[in-house]
Design an enzyme around this catalytic site. Structure first.
Site, PDB file in Angstrom:
ATOM      1  N   SER A  14      15.884   5.286  92.099  1.00 35.96           N
ATOM      2  CA  SER A  14      14.543   5.702  91.667  1.00 35.96           C
ATOM      3  C   SER A  14      13.775   6.456  92.755  1.00 35.96           C
ATOM      4  CB  SER A  14      13.728   4.483  91.248  1.00 35.96           C
ATOM      5  OG  SER A  14      12.386   4.879  91.015  1.00 35.96           O
ATOM      6  N   LYS A  63      11.600  -1.555  79.507  1.00 36.91           N
ATOM      7  CA  LYS A  63      10.288  -1.080  79.029  1.00 36.91           C
ATOM      8  C   LYS A  63       9.789  -1.878  77.817  1.00 36.91           C
ATOM      9  CE  LYS A  63      10.942   3.510  80.908  1.00 36.91           C
ATOM     10  NZ  LYS A  63      11.028   4.950  80.710  1.00 36.91           N
ATOM     11  N   ASP A  99       4.950   7.915  80.312  1.00 38.63           N
ATOM     12  CA  ASP A  99       6.051   8.851  80.016  1.00 38.63           C
ATOM     13  C   ASP A  99       5.618   9.831  78.930  1.00 38.63           C
ATOM     14  OD1 ASP A  99       7.937   7.740  81.730  1.00 38.63           O
ATOM     15  OD2 ASP A  99       8.706   6.357  80.218  1.00 38.63           O
ATOM     16  N   GLY A 120      18.720  12.090  70.352  1.00 42.45           N
ATOM     17  CA  GLY A 120      18.695  10.740  70.915  1.00 42.45           C
ATOM     18  C   GLY A 120      17.616   9.923  70.231  1.00 42.45           C
ATOM     19  N   ALA A 121      17.800   8.589  70.246  1.00 42.55           N
ATOM     20  CA  ALA A 121      16.860   7.728  69.528  1.00 42.55           C
ATOM     21  C   ALA A 121      16.531   6.474  70.330  1.00 42.55           C
ATOM     22  CB  ALA A 121      17.459   7.359  68.167  1.00 42.55           C
TER      23      ALA A 121
HETATM   24  P1  NDP Z   1      18.298   4.575  75.834  1.00 43.44           P
HETATM   25  O1  NDP Z   1      19.452   3.836  76.395  1.00 43.44           O
HETATM   26  O2  NDP Z   1      17.164   3.803  75.231  1.00 43.44           O
HETATM   27  O3  NDP Z   1      18.831   5.607  74.699  1.00 43.44           O
HETATM   28  C1  NDP Z   1      19.938   6.394  74.912  1.00 43.44           C
HETATM   29  C2  NDP Z   1      20.172   7.361  73.730  1.00 43.44           C
HETATM   30  O4  NDP Z   1      21.203   8.256  74.152  1.00 43.44           O
HETATM   31  C3  NDP Z   1      20.659   6.712  72.442  1.00 43.44           C
HETATM   32  O5  NDP Z   1      20.080   7.372  71.341  1.00 43.44           O
HETATM   33  C4  NDP Z   1      22.185   6.964  72.456  1.00 43.44           C
HETATM   34  O6  NDP Z   1      22.766   7.126  71.190  1.00 43.44           O
HETATM   35  C5  NDP Z   1      22.227   8.312  73.148  1.00 43.44           C
HETATM   36  N1  NDP Z   1      23.482   8.590  73.847  1.00 43.44           N
HETATM   37  C6  NDP Z   1      23.959   7.989  74.966  1.00 43.44           C
HETATM   38  N2  NDP Z   1      25.124   8.564  75.342  1.00 43.44           N
HETATM   39  C7  NDP Z   1      25.380   9.544  74.433  1.00 43.44           C
HETATM   40  C8  NDP Z   1      26.435  10.492  74.279  1.00 43.44           C
HETATM   41  N3  NDP Z   1      27.457  10.537  75.137  1.00 43.44           N
HETATM   42  N4  NDP Z   1      26.376  11.349  73.254  1.00 43.44           N
HETATM   43  C9  NDP Z   1      25.354  11.312  72.382  1.00 43.44           C
HETATM   44  N5  NDP Z   1      24.325  10.442  72.456  1.00 43.44           N
HETATM   45  C10 NDP Z   1      24.338   9.563  73.478  1.00 43.44           C
HETATM   46  O7  NDP Z   1      17.787   5.515  77.009  1.00 43.44           O
HETATM   47  P2  NDP Z   1      16.288   5.982  77.360  1.00 43.44           P
HETATM   48  O8  NDP Z   1      15.678   6.603  76.158  1.00 43.44           O
HETATM   49  O9  NDP Z   1      15.556   4.876  78.015  1.00 43.44           O
HETATM   50  O10 NDP Z   1      16.557   7.073  78.502  1.00 43.44           O
HETATM   51  C11 NDP Z   1      17.267   8.251  78.190  1.00 43.44           C
HETATM   52  C12 NDP Z   1      17.253   9.213  79.365  1.00 43.44           C
HETATM   53  O11 NDP Z   1      15.931   9.631  79.673  1.00 43.44           O
HETATM   54  C13 NDP Z   1      17.824   8.643  80.668  1.00 43.44           C
HETATM   55  O12 NDP Z   1      18.764   9.558  81.142  1.00 43.44           O
HETATM   56  C14 NDP Z   1      16.630   8.546  81.581  1.00 43.44           C
HETATM   57  O13 NDP Z   1      17.002   8.766  82.933  1.00 43.44           O
HETATM   58  C15 NDP Z   1      15.747   9.684  81.078  1.00 43.44           C
HETATM   59  N6  NDP Z   1      14.300   9.512  81.366  1.00 43.44           N
HETATM   60  C16 NDP Z   1      13.650  10.457  82.111  1.00 43.44           C
HETATM   61  C17 NDP Z   1      12.283  10.340  82.385  1.00 43.44           C
HETATM   62  C18 NDP Z   1      11.583  11.368  83.225  1.00 43.44           C
HETATM   63  O14 NDP Z   1      10.473  11.087  83.715  1.00 43.44           O
HETATM   64  N7  NDP Z   1      12.123  12.551  83.393  1.00 43.44           N
HETATM   65  C19 NDP Z   1      11.489   9.200  81.893  1.00 43.44           C
HETATM   66  C20 NDP Z   1      12.257   8.287  81.080  1.00 43.44           C
HETATM   67  C21 NDP Z   1      13.610   8.443  80.849  1.00 43.44           C
HETATM   68  P3  NDP Z   1      23.340   5.857  70.330  1.00 43.44           P
HETATM   69  O15 NDP Z   1      22.140   5.250  69.645  1.00 43.44           O
HETATM   70  O16 NDP Z   1      24.292   6.494  69.374  1.00 43.44           O
HETATM   71  O17 NDP Z   1      23.985   4.931  71.307  1.00 43.44           O
END
Ligand code: NDP
Length: 263
Positions: A14, A63, A99, A120-121
């Site tokens: 981080s 979160k 965020d 993504g969800a």
């Molecule tokens: P979550 O774990 O809650 O969600 C992950 C999502 O990604 C799910 O919808 C999952 O799909 C999908 N996913 C994961 N791998 C794949 C893949 N190979 N192909 C397709 N879909 C995929 O994660 P968060 O929402 O908490 O975080 C997501 C990203 O956002 C992280 O990389 C984090 O670092 C970044 N982030 C950046 C911030 C910033 O300030 N820039 C702030 C917050 C987050 P499924 O449901 O099918 O598993």
């Protein structure tokens, strides 16, 4: 001295300690920001109070647990049901989600946007979809699997799985998946992504600090784009403003925090 921390698992990567300490140093504030690796999100409140913190940030995967740990949740975090910023005030733990607002600030540079496709969800997709809708931008959510879509359906947001989705025109294409974070995957099939980009005005990847396969494909399309750095900065500035109870304007917080990105 006021103490702050980031909670997550993992948390070693981080940038938040560097960002916030840079502000404290530059504004000569007697405060220190550390990292706390936390395995069990349900222990968040207990550890926060034990450490005598004045505030904290919360990252993956806690979160939602942070939302439950609060005495009071303010603003958009109530709808998102996820909290990334905690402030200890008058014996109460107050929760916010910076965020969402951070993302909205980051996309201002794209100009007028009416529609956005969120790939993504997860928790980030929730925050962005609610923030976009509040900003009069219609969000649509596209995910590879069904189990995380219920929240969006309950909020009345259009959702699709890959198999029932047909590419059409969206102003902004946003990757909120973790595809490309530690692997070389695209978040959706390449042919679909190329078709979507050909009709878009811009694209954003919320991942920061690396060129993901998604971002590489966006660059080839010659569209305006951003990675997650601006969102990271904007959410941090807003969190720091809340930590310091509005004592310093965001205009004073942003330069030292931005400078920390160069370190
Ligand atoms: P979550 O774990 O809650 O969600 C992950 C999502 O990604 C799910 O919808 C999952 O799909 C999908 N996913 C994961 N791998 C794949 C893949 N190979 N192909 C397709 N879909 C995929 O994660 P968060 O929402 O908490 O975080 C997501 C990203 O956002 C992280 O990389 C984090 O670092 C970044 N982030 C950046 C911030 C910033 O300030 N820039 C702030 C917050 C987050 P499924 O449901 O099918 O598993």
């Amino acid at each position: 001295m006021r103490l702050f921390s980031i909670f997550g698992d993992p948390v070693s990567h981080s940038r938040s300690p560097l960002m916030h300490n840079s502000v404290f140093n530059s504004l000569d504030i007697d405060a220190c920001y550390t990292r706390t690796e936390l395995k069990d999100g349900e222990k968040l409140r207990e550890v926060f109070l034990q450490k005598g913190l004045s505030g904290a940030n919360v990252t993956v995967p806690h979160k939602e647990a942070a939302f439950r740990a609060c005495d009071e949740v303010r603003g958009i975090a109530r709808t998102i049901q996820a909290v990334n910023t905690l402030v200890y005030q008058d014996g109460k733990l107050i929760g916010y989600n910076t965020d969402a607002e951070g993302f909205m600030r980051a996309i201002e540079s794209f100009g007028p946007i009416c529609t956005a496709l969120i790939i993504g969800a997860g928790g980030t997709a929730r925050a962005l979809s609610i923030a976009l809708r509040q900003g009069d931008i219609t969000p649509t959510v596209l995910n590879r699997s069904a189990n995380r879509l219920d929240y969006f359906k309950a909020e009345g947001i259009n959702t699709y799985l890959w198999e029932d989705f047909r590419a059409s025109s969206y102003d902004l294409i946003i990757n909120t998946t973790s595809a490309g974070l530690t692997d070389t995957e695209l978040p959706i099939p390449r042919s679909l992504l190329i078709e979507l980009l050909s009709q878009a005005k811009g694209a954003v990847d919320v991942i920061y600090g690396k060129e993901t396969p998604f971002l590489r494909e966006v660059k080839l399309s010659a569209l305006p784009y951003k990675d997650g750095s601006d969102m990271l900065l904007a959410q941090g500035v807003l969190a720091n403003y809340l930590f310091l109870n509005g004592e310093y304007p965001t205009e004073q917080i942003e330069p030292p925090m931005k400078y920390s990105f160069l370190l």
